[in-house]
Design an enzyme around this catalytic site. Structure first.
Site, PDB file in Angstrom:
ATOM      1  CE1 TYR A  50      16.449  59.554  66.885  1.00  0.00           C
ATOM      2  CE2 TYR A  50      15.049  60.784  68.410  1.00  0.00           C
ATOM      3  CZ  TYR A  50      15.291  59.655  67.636  1.00  0.00           C
ATOM      4  OH  TYR A  50      14.357  58.642  67.600  1.00  0.00           O
ATOM      5  CE  LYS A  94      15.215  55.722  66.152  1.00  0.00           C
ATOM      6  NZ  LYS A  94      14.224  54.886  66.855  1.00  0.00           N
ATOM      7  CB  SER A 120      12.235  55.036  63.553  1.00  0.00           C
ATOM      8  OG  SER A 120      12.612  54.940  64.871  1.00  0.00           O
ATOM      9  CB  VAL A 146       6.030  56.289  64.970  1.00  0.00           C
ATOM     10  CG1 VAL A 146       6.562  55.277  65.954  1.00  0.00           C
ATOM     11  CG2 VAL A 146       6.784  57.607  65.048  1.00  0.00           C
ATOM     12  CE1 TYR A 168      11.047  51.437  66.313  1.00  0.00           C
ATOM     13  CE2 TYR A 168       9.130  50.705  65.097  1.00  0.00           C
ATOM     14  CZ  TYR A 168      10.052  51.679  65.402  1.00  0.00           C
ATOM     15  OH  TYR A 168       9.974  52.906  64.795  1.00  0.00           O
TER      16      TYR A 168
END
Ligand code: GLU
Length: 350
Positions: A211, A88, A85, A281, A263
């Site tokens: 992605y 991103k 992540s 993660v 998150y």
């Protein structure tokens, strides 16, 4: 488990002086933070991507890169893992660089969902409009903004862009990619849901594949610190000297990361640590201190939201000891006396 701030309450809360202490002192504090949390074993390794479940949970790396180019690596700072992540935030920066603040903001919002990173409900509740680029739906919509006539070209742009942030060519971890590509039904569902709302141009399966590749790029904690330090340095990579994005892009990206980088625990993080940061993660976490540098950790055991526990502890510790917390201040010397007078007169009145 919400992060327990008592682990570092004995560390004095240094207030920002605008610059980091000298190299020697930073190095000493990085080593101290790494040693202090080395025996921490709470949390669980991610297992929803099969290959991640097999990682050695004992790995623990910590790195700081200063905007002046100073480097500090401790423990397993050079151990490679998939970026997940954390990609991103850098793809979002590339998207704003390419399309501009307004256009990207229309496509992907900037508010926290308060829900899990792979939530379908978050998208449904918002008329299919992704709330932010740090959750999977928003990240897939952001990846779709990468320039390129084909998915292969878009992937190449992502890889080149993230490599420029890292200051070295990044490559795909083929094993992680294969494992995730074979188990990413949920992300494909998000892609098709975006498409059903008319919010994704192109083939959802191809975009989700780009992605998935971006998440499988192999990095180290050291790389993450260089990438973060580029955002701290107005978009110039402090190690290579290359301009990667504009200073405005850095500002926009860090604001979004502050709101949603950890998150649904982003508020807890900001409250306790006071820095924009992004986790992934596989156990990576990078926090950015604008104008000073970046701190990155890698340790695979996670809290329930998917954030590396030891990385949070070590970075939280350094936020205090290096004086990085954006919200920490002390009265300026000229005002310290007035503050005392005013609290004394309050006391007299009561
Ligand atoms: N590749 C992972 C996914 O899409 C990234 C998740 C994460 O690091 O939060 O599920």
């Amino acid at each position: 488990m919400v992060l327990d701030p008592t682990v570092w309450l004995d560390v004095p809360q240094e207030v920002s002086t605008g610059t980091l202490p000298g190299w020697e002192r930073v190095d000493e504090l990085v080593r101290e933070a790494h040693a202090r949390y080395a025996d921490e074993v709470s949390g669980e390794v991610a297992d929803y991507i099969p290959v991640l479940a097999a990682v050695d949970p004992e790995l623990f790396g910590l790195a700081v890169i200063e905007v002046g180019g100073g480097i500090h690596d401790a423990g397993d700072a050079l151990h490679a893992f998939s970026i997940q992540s954390i990609s991103k935030m850098f793809v979002y920066a590339l998207a704003i660089q390419e399309h501009g603040h307004e256009r990207v903001r229309e496509i992907v919002g900037v508010n926290n969902t308060g829900l899990a990173f792979n939530s379908v409900v978050a998208l449904e509740l918002n008329d299919g409009h992704p709330r932010n680029p740090m959750v999977n739906a928003g990240a897939i919509a952001t990846t779709a903004l990468m320039p390129g006539a084909t998915a292969v070209e878009q992937w190449e742009r992502v890889r080149e862009g993230l490599s420029a942030f890292a200051g070295r060519p990044l490559s795909l971890d083929g094993e992680v990619y294969a494992s995730e590509a074979g188990s990413n039904e949920r992300n494909r569902a998000l892609g098709w849901l975006l498409r059903s709302y008319g919010r994704l141009a192109g083939d959802p399966d191809e975009i989700v594949d780009v992605y998935t590749r971006q998440c499988a790029l192999s990095v180290t904690a050291h790389d993450l610190a260089v990438m973060g330090a580029t955002l701290a340095d107005g978009g110039v990579n402090p190690v290579t000297g290359e301009r990667v994005v504009s200073a405005d892009v850095c500002r926009d990206t860090l604001a979004v990361v502050a709101a949603s980088g950890l998150y649904e625990r982003s508020g807890d993080w900001l409250f306790e640590i006071g820095l924009p940061a992004k986790s992934g993660v596989s156990g990576g976490l990078v926090a950015v201190s604008p104008g000073k540098g970046a701190v990155a950790g890698f340790s695979p055991r996670l809290d329930e939201a998917g954030n590396s526990i030891r990385s949070q502890m070590a970075i939280g510790h350094l936020s205090r000891s290096l004086g990085l917390n954006l919200f920490a201040s002390a009265p300026a010397p000229a005002h310290a006396g007035e503050a005392r007078v005013s609290s004394a007169s309050e006391g007299e009145r009561s």
